[in-house]
Design a protein around this motif. Structure first.
Motif, mmCIF file in Angstrom:
data_model
loop_
_atom_site.group_PDB
_atom_site.id
_atom_site.type_symbol
_atom_site.label_atom_id
_atom_site.label_comp_id
_atom_site.label_asym_id
_atom_site.label_seq_id
_atom_site.Cartn_x
_atom_site.Cartn_y
_atom_site.Cartn_z
ATOM 1 N N ILE A 4 47.451 23.226 -8.718
ATOM 2 C CA ILE A 4 46.589 23.364 -7.538
ATOM 3 C C ILE A 4 45.182 22.870 -7.849
ATOM 4 O O ILE A 4 44.571 22.168 -7.032
ATOM 5 N N LEU A 5 44.655 23.215 -9.006
ATOM 6 C CA LEU A 5 43.311 22.753 -9.363
ATOM 7 C C LEU A 5 43.264 21.241 -9.543
ATOM 8 O O LEU A 5 42.305 20.591 -9.126
ATOM 9 N N THR A 6 44.311 20.674 -10.127
ATOM 10 C CA THR A 6 44.368 19.222 -10.281
ATOM 11 C C THR A 6 44.423 18.534 -8.916
ATOM 12 O O THR A 6 43.717 17.556 -8.675
ATOM 13 N N GLY A 7 45.242 19.048 -8.025
ATOM 14 C CA GLY A 7 45.330 18.489 -6.676
ATOM 15 C C GLY A 7 44.037 18.650 -5.899
ATOM 16 O O GLY A 7 43.631 17.747 -5.155
ATOM 17 N N THR A 8 43.363 19.784 -6.087
ATOM 18 C CA THR A 8 42.087 20.013 -5.412
ATOM 19 C C THR A 8 41.023 19.048 -5.909
ATOM 20 O O THR A 8 40.271 18.482 -5.112
ATOM 21 N N VAL A 9 40.977 18.830 -7.212
ATOM 22 C CA VAL A 9 40.006 17.877 -7.762
ATOM 23 C C VAL A 9 40.303 16.466 -7.251
ATOM 24 O O VAL A 9 39.384 15.725 -6.873
ATOM 25 N N LEU A 10 41.578 16.094 -7.209
ATOM 26 C CA LEU A 10 41.947 14.783 -6.673
ATOM 27 C C LEU A 10 41.552 14.673 -5.199
ATOM 28 O O LEU A 10 40.994 13.661 -4.765
ATOM 29 N N GLY A 11 41.809 15.717 -4.431
ATOM 30 C CA GLY A 11 41.452 15.713 -3.012
ATOM 31 C C GLY A 11 39.956 15.598 -2.785
ATOM 32 O O GLY A 11 39.508 14.853 -1.913
ATOM 33 N N VAL A 16 42.547 12.688 4.912
ATOM 34 C CA VAL A 16 43.157 11.843 3.877
ATOM 35 C C VAL A 16 43.024 12.501 2.502
ATOM 36 O O VAL A 16 43.987 12.549 1.726
ATOM 37 N N GLY A 17 41.850 13.016 2.192
ATOM 38 C CA GLY A 17 41.652 13.682 0.904
ATOM 39 C C GLY A 17 42.531 14.908 0.737
ATOM 40 O O GLY A 17 43.136 15.119 -0.316
ATOM 41 N N SER A 18 42.635 15.706 1.780
ATOM 42 C CA SER A 18 43.470 16.901 1.729
ATOM 43 C C SER A 18 44.951 16.535 1.631
ATOM 44 O O SER A 18 45.719 17.181 0.914
ATOM 45 N N PHE A 19 45.352 15.482 2.338
ATOM 46 C CA PHE A 19 46.737 15.013 2.283
ATOM 47 C C PHE A 19 47.118 14.636 0.851
ATOM 48 O O PHE A 19 48.142 15.074 0.335
ATOM 49 N N PHE A 20 46.279 13.836 0.196
ATOM 50 C CA PHE A 20 46.602 13.404 -1.159
ATOM 51 C C PHE A 20 46.486 14.536 -2.167
ATOM 52 O O PHE A 20 47.198 14.553 -3.174
ATOM 53 N N GLY A 21 45.606 15.501 -1.925
ATOM 54 C CA GLY A 21 45.554 16.673 -2.786
ATOM 55 C C GLY A 21 46.831 17.487 -2.698
ATOM 56 O O GLY A 21 47.404 17.898 -3.717
ATOM 57 N N GLY A 22 47.315 17.738 -1.477
ATOM 58 C CA GLY A 22 48.577 18.460 -1.290
ATOM 59 C C GLY A 22 49.763 17.690 -1.819
ATOM 60 O O GLY A 22 50.681 18.260 -2.416
ATOM 61 N N LEU A 23 49.758 16.372 -1.641
ATOM 62 C CA LEU A 23 50.829 15.517 -2.139
ATOM 63 C C LEU A 23 50.915 15.589 -3.662
ATOM 64 O O LEU A 23 51.997 15.777 -4.226
ATOM 65 N N SER A 24 49.782 15.471 -4.314
ATOM 66 C CA SER A 24 49.740 15.509 -5.776
ATOM 67 C C SER A 24 50.189 16.866 -6.312
ATOM 68 O O SER A 24 50.972 16.940 -7.266
ATOM 69 N N THR A 25 49.714 17.919 -5.698
ATOM 70 C CA THR A 25 50.072 19.266 -6.148
ATOM 71 C C THR A 25 51.562 19.521 -5.991
ATOM 72 O O THR A 25 52.214 20.029 -6.897
ATOM 73 N N ALA A 26 52.115 19.147 -4.850
ATOM 74 C CA ALA A 26 53.536 19.395 -4.598
ATOM 75 C C ALA A 26 54.423 18.526 -5.486
ATOM 76 O O ALA A 26 55.495 18.958 -5.895
ATOM 77 N N LYS A 27 53.982 17.313 -5.787
ATOM 78 C CA LYS A 27 54.770 16.464 -6.694
ATOM 79 C C LYS A 27 54.830 17.075 -8.088
ATOM 80 O O LYS A 27 55.855 16.989 -8.757
ATOM 81 N N LYS A 28 53.742 17.692 -8.525
ATOM 82 C CA LYS A 28 53.729 18.305 -9.862
ATOM 83 C C LYS A 28 54.647 19.519 -9.917
ATOM 84 O O LYS A 28 55.313 19.738 -10.909
ATOM 85 N N LEU A 29 54.653 20.309 -8.847
ATOM 86 C CA LEU A 29 55.453 21.530 -8.866
ATOM 87 C C LEU A 29 56.891 21.303 -8.409
ATOM 88 O O LEU A 29 57.796 21.971 -8.880
ATOM 89 N N TYR A 55 52.349 31.266 -13.110
ATOM 90 C CA TYR A 55 51.019 31.294 -12.499
ATOM 91 C C TYR A 55 50.107 30.242 -13.101
ATOM 92 O O TYR A 55 49.326 29.613 -12.396
ATOM 93 N N GLU A 56 50.202 30.048 -14.403
ATOM 94 C CA GLU A 56 49.377 29.032 -15.061
ATOM 95 C C GLU A 56 49.767 27.636 -14.595
ATOM 96 O O GLU A 56 48.906 26.785 -14.388
ATOM 97 N N VAL A 57 51.059 27.407 -14.433
ATOM 98 C CA VAL A 57 51.534 26.105 -13.973
ATOM 99 C C VAL A 57 51.066 25.857 -12.544
ATOM 100 O O VAL A 57 50.577 24.770 -12.213
ATOM 101 N N TRP A 58 51.211 26.857 -11.675
ATOM 102 C CA TRP A 58 50.756 26.727 -10.284
ATOM 103 C C TRP A 58 49.255 26.492 -10.226
ATOM 104 O O TRP A 58 48.780 25.636 -9.496
ATOM 105 N N ILE A 65 47.555 25.707 0.512
ATOM 106 C CA ILE A 65 46.612 26.351 -0.405
ATOM 107 C C ILE A 65 45.610 25.332 -0.931
ATOM 108 O O ILE A 65 44.405 25.597 -0.997
ATOM 109 N N CYS A 66 46.107 24.163 -1.297
ATOM 110 C CA CYS A 66 45.229 23.106 -1.792
ATOM 111 C C CYS A 66 44.226 22.693 -0.702
ATOM 112 O O CYS A 66 43.040 22.528 -0.965
#
Length: 137
Positions: A19-26, A61-74, A12-15, A84-85
């Motif tokens: 997700i928070l990192t991807g959301t901030v990036l987005g 575009v912002g949401s796309f890169f947020g989801g991309l970043s989050t999924a790459k991390k996980l 849960y902490e990793v997720w 979710i992002c």
């Protein structure tokens, strides 16, 4: 034997961190695009009547890169993680809009929700598909 005092992060902490990192990036990408496109519109390269379309492109575009970043991390569950992002981005930017303009969400809110969630999910799918699969020995 493992030392019980060393605490490994739970899933849960990793997720949550991803997700928070991807959301901030987005949010960062979306806001930068908003500023850039507002500058372009102020110099009348784009007509002001295209503001709705331009803002929809920026949030996609912002949401796309947020989801991309989050999924790459996980590295897994890209569709769900990206959606979710995108949903978190929608909630945050809608709350910012409500606070800034002191008005209730309008009729385009549902369309923006769909744009955020769909583009985040697409970014998540692509992020999992492009994750680094090299093994370091």
């Amino acid at each position: 034997m493992k030392n019980k005092s060393s605490v490994s992060p739970s899933s849960y902490e990793v997720w949550l961190k991803a997700i928070l990192t991807g959301t901030v990036l987005g949010i960062t990408i979306t806001l930068c695009l908003f500023v850039l496109l507002a500058l372009i519109m102020s110099f009348s390269i784009l007509p002001t009547s295209s503001a709705g379309i331009v803002s929809s492109i920026a949030i996609a575009v912002g949401s796309f890169f947020g989801g991309l970043s989050t999924a790459k991390k996980l590295g897994k569950n890209g569709l769900i993680i990206g959606a979710i992002c995108g949903f978190l981005l929608f909630i945050l930017l809608t709350l910012i809009g409500i606070a800034a303009f002191k008005s209730a969400p309008g009729s385009s809110t549902l369309i923006r929700l769909l744009i955020f969630v769909t583009s985040g999910a697409i970014g998540g799918i692509i992020g999992v598909g492009n994750s680094d699969k090299r093994k370091i020995v």
